[in-house]
Motif scaffolding. Sequence first.
Motif: not given
Ligand code: DC
Length: 226
Positions: A104, A186, A130-132, A100-101, A189, A38-39, A34-35, A182, A110
């Motif tokens: 995001s 992250d 990912g993050r979420d 990217v942050s 936010r 966002y990238r 998923s990152g 980041r 989102r």
């Molecule tokens: O996994 P990555 O480091 O390639 O992700 C890049 C950025 O994308 C990360 O710093 C925050 C954002 N991201 C996000 O907000 N939610 C996600 N599910 C995945 C990534």
Amino acid sequence: MKKINIAIDGYSSCGKGTLAKQLAKVLNYVFIDSGAMYRAITYAIIESGFRLDDSEKIKDLLQNAQISFAYNPEQDYFSTLLNGVNIEKEIRTMEVSNRVSEVSKIESVRKFLVEQQQKLGVDKGVVMDGRDIGTVVFPDAELKIFMTARPEVRAQRRHHELLLRGDTQTSFDDVLTNLTERDYMDSNRAISPLKKASDAIEIDNSEMNKEQQLALAIALVQQKIS
Ligand code: DC
């Protein structure tokens, strides 16, 4: 065998992608980074020159952004495509990592990406990192893993990866600074910040190799599907 969704969240450069990719291969599941999505949007915004607060322009850009993945057998990796063009190399640069942050944090970005990610998981059999993912994208995922590792270990791994890609300009300190910033952005936010879901299992892989990490994750999957 019963198919489940697996959510892998955690800090930057924790090896989430490596584990997700390995698990998907062993289980014959679909792997989604998923990152990378966002990238891809960050890259598109940089290319367009639009300001991040120009919500109309960002909305148009999202409407015309088609993100897909194509398997690259040479690298045994899925390349990210934006409107059919392979942008895998472009989205891994420090320029994209540094912005990217910020991207995001944008609500419309989102919403757009979460909707697509949720559709990809409807039939189960997905490993998404990912993050979420465990908190927002798949709150009902049968298995949630939250990965951590010491920042220096993570920076070392990412720096090594960049060197292998031919980037000799980025120093270890640049990578460590980027990771730390980041992680902060992250986690702090307003919309769906990075946090461990209450039912996620934490894995600190600072002292683990890839094989040990995979074995541990497979054991967790077996508990969930048996
Ligand atoms: O996994 P990555 O480091 O390639 O992700 C890049 C950025 O994308 C990360 O710093 C925050 C954002 N991201 C996000 O907000 N939610 C996600 N599910 C995945 C990534």
